[in-house]
Design a protein around this motif. Structure first.
Motif: not given
Length: 309
Positions: A41-67
C-alpha cells in the motif's frame, strides 16, 4: 493541480499509521492486515506521489522530508473526513422533522410510498403532514410554517414567488362503484344529472380544471354534490351509494385494478395536470427536508416511467 484519483482512503490511513507507530509491522497489526500488504500500500502511494515517504530499516520506518510534508496535510484530511462521517451519523441518530403540505392529488399512492422509503432509510424522522387547498398550503409555505408542498398546484395564482418543480402528470377520471346502474347502459352524458357527484371544493385549482372539463364536454354539474378534498370520504360515499366521483387516477388506481371501482367514461379522462413540489427558496431547507425532496424526485421519476407502488 487536481488530486490523483488513484489516492484512496486506505493509502492515507496506512501512511498515517506507519508514521505514528514508526513500524510497518506494528501498523499492520493495528490495521489488521499483513506487513506485506502495508508495504504494498505504501509503495502504491509513493508511486502515485512520485517520491519516497519513508526511509525503511531493520529498526522500523522513519519519515523522509517529503513524508513529513505530506503528513501535515494527510492527517487533517483524514480527521476532517472522520468528523464529517461522525456528524452525519449523529444527525441520523437525532430525531428530526419535516413539515409537509399535501394536496389531495398526491395522497393516493404517491405520498405513502415517499413516506415508506424515508422511514426505511432514516431511523429518526418525523413527517408532519398538513392537508388542505393549495391557497392555504402555499400561504403557510410562504410564511415558513411548511418546508415543502406537494400536489397539483402549478396553475394556482398563489404560487407566484415560490419555486415549483414538476414530478409527473396526474389525470382525473370519473369513477363509480362496481354494479352501478349506469354501467348497464350505453354512456349518456345527460344521465349524470340523475346522480350525486363527488368533486373537490369550489375555488381550488383542481376544481377549476374539473369545471372547465365539464364545460368542454358540454356537461352540467348536477345539483346534488359532495364537495370535499378528503379522498377517504369520497371513496366511502361512492362505495355506499350511486354517486359519481371525479378522482385523481392515483387515488383510485388499485380500486380500478381490483374491480371495486370502474371508470364510467374513459373518454372523459382529463389529460393530466402537473404534480410537483413547491419550495420557498428564501428560506433554507434542513438536511431532512432535502432528503425528503430527493425521495419525492425519485418516486416522481418512477411515476413518469409508469412504475407505481
Amino acid at each position: 493541480m487536481s488530486i490523483d484519483n488513484r489516492i484512496k482512503f486506505r493509502h492515507l490511513q496506512c501512511f498515517l499509521e506507519v508514521a505514528r507507530l514508526g513500524s510497518l509491522a506494528r501498523a499492520a497489526n493495528r490495521l489488521a492486515v499483513s506487513p506485506p500488504a502495508v508495504s504494498k500500500t505504501l509503495k502504491e502511494l509513493e508511486d502515485v506521489l512520485g517520491t519516497q515517504l519513508f526511509a525503511r530499516s531493520k529498526g522500523g520506518a522513519e519519515l523522509t522530508a517529503a513524508g513529513r510534508d505530506f503528513q501535515r496535510y494527510a492527517g487533517p484530511c483524514v480527521q476532517a473526513l472522520r468528523e464529517g462521517v461522525e456528524r452525519l451519523h449523529d444527525a441520523e441518530a437525532r430525531t428530526s422533522s419535516v413539515r409537509l403540505g399535501v394536496l389531495s392529488t398526491a395522497e393516493g399512492g404517491f405520498l405513502p410510498e415517499v413516506v415508506r422509503r424515508l422511514h426505511e432509510r432514516h431511523a429518526a424522522l418525523i413527517l408532519s403532514v398538513v392537508t388542505g387547498p393549495s391557497s392555504y398550503l402555499l400561504s403557510q409555505l410562504r410564511l415558513g410554517e411548511l418546508d415543502l408542498v406537494v400536489g397539483r398546484m402549478a396553475d394556482s395564482p398563489d404560487i407566484q414567488g415560490l419555486t415549483f418543480e414538476h414530478l409527473y402528470n396526474e389525470p382525473l377520471t370519473l369513477v363509480v362503484r362496481a354494479a352501478h346502474p349506469l354501467l348497464d347502459e350505453p354512456f349518456d352524458p345527460s344521465a349524470l344529472a340523475r346522480y350525486p357527484l363527488v368533486l373537490p371544493i369550489a375555488g381550488t385549482t383542481i376544481r377549476k380544471r374539473i369545471d372547465s372539463l365539464f364545460i368542454e364536454q358540454g356537461l352540467h354539474l348536477p345539483q346534488r354534490r359532495l364537495e370535499t378534498l378528503s379522498l377517504s370520504l369520497g371513496r366511502r360515499y361512492v362505495d355506499d351509494s350511486d354517486a359519481l366521483w371525479v378522482a385523481p387516477i392515483d387515488a383510485v388506481r388499485m380500486a380500478l385494478a381490483s374491480g371495486e371501482l370502474v371508470e364510467l367514461a374513459p373518454q372523459l379522462r382529463e389529460a393530466g395536470g402537473s404534480v410537483g413540489i413547491c419550495s420557498n427558496t428564501t428560506l433554507p431547507l434542513s438536511l431532512s427536508a432535502e432528503r425528503c425532496q430527493a425521495v419525492f424526485r425519485e418516486v416522481g421519476a418512477e411515476y413518469r416511467d409508469g412504475v407505481y407502488p
